[in-house]
Design a protein around this motif. Structure first.
Motif, PDB file in Angstrom:
ATOM      1  N   LEU A  37       0.859  -1.177   0.000  1.00  0.00           N
ATOM      2  CA  LEU A  37       0.000   0.000   0.000  1.00  0.00           C
ATOM      3  C   LEU A  37       0.891   1.220   0.000  1.00  0.00           C
ATOM      4  O   LEU A  37       1.794   1.325   0.839  1.00  0.00           O
ATOM      5  CB  LEU A  37      -0.898  -0.007   1.239  1.00  0.00           C
ATOM      6  N   ALA A  38       0.678   2.132  -0.947  1.00  0.00           N
ATOM      7  CA  ALA A  38       1.455   3.370  -1.020  1.00  0.00           C
ATOM      8  C   ALA A  38       0.515   4.535  -0.745  1.00  0.00           C
ATOM      9  O   ALA A  38      -0.519   4.661  -1.406  1.00  0.00           O
ATOM     10  CB  ALA A  38       2.094   3.516  -2.396  1.00  0.00           C
ATOM     11  N   THR A  39       0.873   5.374   0.225  1.00  0.00           N
ATOM     12  CA  THR A  39       0.026   6.505   0.577  1.00  0.00           C
ATOM     13  C   THR A  39       0.851   7.779   0.724  1.00  0.00           C
ATOM     14  O   THR A  39       1.844   7.798   1.436  1.00  0.00           O
ATOM     15  CB  THR A  39      -0.729   6.256   1.899  1.00  0.00           C
ATOM     16  N   PRO A  40       0.432   8.848   0.036  1.00  0.00           N
ATOM     17  CA  PRO A  40       1.080  10.140   0.256  1.00  0.00           C
ATOM     18  C   PRO A  40       0.651  10.698   1.615  1.00  0.00           C
ATOM     19  O   PRO A  40      -0.356  10.244   2.188  1.00  0.00           O
ATOM     20  CB  PRO A  40       0.559  11.019  -0.879  1.00  0.00           C
ATOM     21  N   ASP A  41       1.391  11.656   2.147  1.00  0.00           N
ATOM     22  CA  ASP A  41       1.055  12.180   3.471  1.00  0.00           C
ATOM     23  C   ASP A  41      -0.189  13.073   3.461  1.00  0.00           C
ATOM     24  O   ASP A  41      -0.714  13.400   4.507  1.00  0.00           O
ATOM     25  CB  ASP A  41       2.249  12.904   4.108  1.00  0.00           C
ATOM     26  N   ALA A 109       5.467  12.768 -10.121  1.00  0.00           N
ATOM     27  CA  ALA A 109       5.316  11.308 -10.218  1.00  0.00           C
ATOM     28  C   ALA A 109       6.458  10.611  -9.492  1.00  0.00           C
ATOM     29  O   ALA A 109       7.585  11.082  -9.487  1.00  0.00           O
ATOM     30  CB  ALA A 109       5.292  10.882 -11.676  1.00  0.00           C
ATOM     31  N   CYS A 110       6.137   9.463  -8.884  1.00  0.00           N
ATOM     32  CA  CYS A 110       7.144   8.630  -8.224  1.00  0.00           C
ATOM     33  C   CYS A 110       6.908   7.183  -8.653  1.00  0.00           C
ATOM     34  O   CYS A 110       5.846   6.615  -8.405  1.00  0.00           O
ATOM     35  CB  CYS A 110       7.042   8.746  -6.713  1.00  0.00           C
ATOM     36  N   GLN A 111       7.920   6.601  -9.287  1.00  0.00           N
ATOM     37  CA  GLN A 111       7.848   5.185  -9.667  1.00  0.00           C
ATOM     38  C   GLN A 111       8.827   4.432  -8.779  1.00  0.00           C
ATOM     39  O   GLN A 111       9.980   4.820  -8.655  1.00  0.00           O
ATOM     40  CB  GLN A 111       8.229   4.987 -11.127  1.00  0.00           C
ATOM     41  N   GLN A 121       7.954  -6.160  -7.548  1.00  0.00           N
ATOM     42  CA  GLN A 121       6.744  -5.409  -7.231  1.00  0.00           C
ATOM     43  C   GLN A 121       7.010  -3.957  -7.624  1.00  0.00           C
ATOM     44  O   GLN A 121       8.051  -3.410  -7.287  1.00  0.00           O
ATOM     45  CB  GLN A 121       6.424  -5.492  -5.733  1.00  0.00           C
ATOM     46  N   ARG A 122       6.068  -3.336  -8.336  1.00  0.00           N
ATOM     47  CA  ARG A 122       6.280  -1.959  -8.749  1.00  0.00           C
ATOM     48  C   ARG A 122       4.971  -1.210  -8.857  1.00  0.00           C
ATOM     49  O   ARG A 122       3.903  -1.820  -9.024  1.00  0.00           O
ATOM     50  CB  ARG A 122       7.056  -1.903 -10.057  1.00  0.00           C
ATOM     51  N   ASP A 123       5.074   0.126  -8.780  1.00  0.00           N
ATOM     52  CA  ASP A 123       3.884   0.959  -8.865  1.00  0.00           C
ATOM     53  C   ASP A 123       4.308   2.374  -9.249  1.00  0.00           C
ATOM     54  O   ASP A 123       5.483   2.728  -9.163  1.00  0.00           O
ATOM     55  CB  ASP A 123       3.136   0.970  -7.537  1.00  0.00           C
ATOM     56  N   LEU A 124       3.340   3.175  -9.662  1.00  0.00           N
ATOM     57  CA  LEU A 124       3.551   4.572 -10.002  1.00  0.00           C
ATOM     58  C   LEU A 124       2.526   5.384  -9.231  1.00  0.00           C
ATOM     59  O   LEU A 124       1.327   5.097  -9.292  1.00  0.00           O
ATOM     60  CB  LEU A 124       3.370   4.786 -11.511  1.00  0.00           C
ATOM     61  N   VAL A 125       2.988   6.383  -8.481  1.00  0.00           N
ATOM     62  CA  VAL A 125       2.110   7.230  -7.677  1.00  0.00           C
ATOM     63  C   VAL A 125       2.328   8.668  -8.107  1.00  0.00           C
ATOM     64  O   VAL A 125       3.466   9.097  -8.301  1.00  0.00           O
ATOM     65  CB  VAL A 125       2.422   7.070  -6.170  1.00  0.00           C
ATOM     66  N   LYS A 126       1.226   9.421  -8.258  1.00  0.00           N
ATOM     67  CA  LYS A 126       1.328  10.828  -8.638  1.00  0.00           C
ATOM     68  C   LYS A 126       0.603  11.685  -7.609  1.00  0.00           C
ATOM     69  O   LYS A 126      -0.429  11.282  -7.072  1.00  0.00           O
ATOM     70  CB  LYS A 126       0.707  11.070 -10.015  1.00  0.00           C
ATOM     71  N   VAL A 127       1.172  12.865  -7.361  1.00  0.00           N
ATOM     72  CA  VAL A 127       0.532  13.853  -6.487  1.00  0.00           C
ATOM     73  C   VAL A 127       0.378  15.139  -7.279  1.00  0.00           C
ATOM     74  O   VAL A 127       1.140  15.413  -8.208  1.00  0.00           O
ATOM     75  CB  VAL A 127       1.338  14.090  -5.181  1.00  0.00           C
ATOM     76  N   ALA A 128      -0.625  15.959  -6.924  1.00  0.00           N
ATOM     77  CA  ALA A 128      -0.945  17.169  -7.669  1.00  0.00           C
ATOM     78  C   ALA A 128      -0.531  18.411  -6.880  1.00  0.00           C
ATOM     79  O   ALA A 128      -0.766  18.493  -5.669  1.00  0.00           O
ATOM     80  CB  ALA A 128      -2.443  17.219  -7.955  1.00  0.00           C
TER      81      ALA A 128
END
Length: 160
Positions: A37-41, A109-111, A121-128
């Motif tokens: 699980l990836a979560t931004p603050d 973006a953070c990959q 295991q990999r994922d891409l998360v983006k914040v605005a």
């Protein structure tokens, strides 16, 4: 003699049944699934300009928190690929990535990737960052609204 044989058979049957139940509960090997699980603050992933973003990755393998597993990651403004990579390590099932900040509206973006469960295991998360202030690169065509009104009018005429 008949009673002894009958008693011995019943004991063997009971032991067999209990042995099968014991194997099902305790003798099975651990499952090798990975939960992450990836979560931004910020729960909504929206930030104001200049505000730093942090990404926390929680991971478990077979229900056990990952420890000492290396996480490789890249952080870049959207549409500008980064060649710089960095890494961190899982401690108690948690890895923290400091994504940085932006001074102009857009998306960061953070990959990331790591090895667990025998697979990558990999994922891409983006914040605005202030997405409501993002400006278009091209001006609005003068006939934009008229064009789409005509398209919608024609679409209503088509019978499905």
């Amino acid at each position: 003699m008949r009673r002894i044989i009958l008693f011995a058979l019943s004991v063997v049957c009971c032991v067999t049944v209990y042995a099968q139940q014991f194997q099902q509960e305790f003798g099975s090997p651990r499952k090798n699934y990975v939960e992450m699980l990836a979560t931004p603050d910020h729960g909504d992933s929206y930030y104001t300009l200049g505000q730093p973003a942090t990404l926390r990755i929680y991971a478990r393998e077979g229900g056990v928190p990952l420890n000492g597993v290396k996480v490789k990651y890249k952080v870049w403004p959207e549409m500008l690929l980064s060649k710089d990579a960095d890494s961190t390590v899982f401690v108690g099932g948690e890895a923290v990535i400091r994504m940085g900040t932006m001074t102009q509206p857009g998306f960061l973006a953070c990959q990331y990737e790591f090895m667990a469960g025998g697979k990558r295991q990999r994922d891409l998360v983006k914040v605005a960052y202030s997405p409501e202030d993002i400006r278009t690169f091209t001006p609005m065509p003068k006939d934009f609204n008229k064009f789409w009104q005509n398209v919608m009018r024609e679409a209503r005429k088509v019978d499905f």
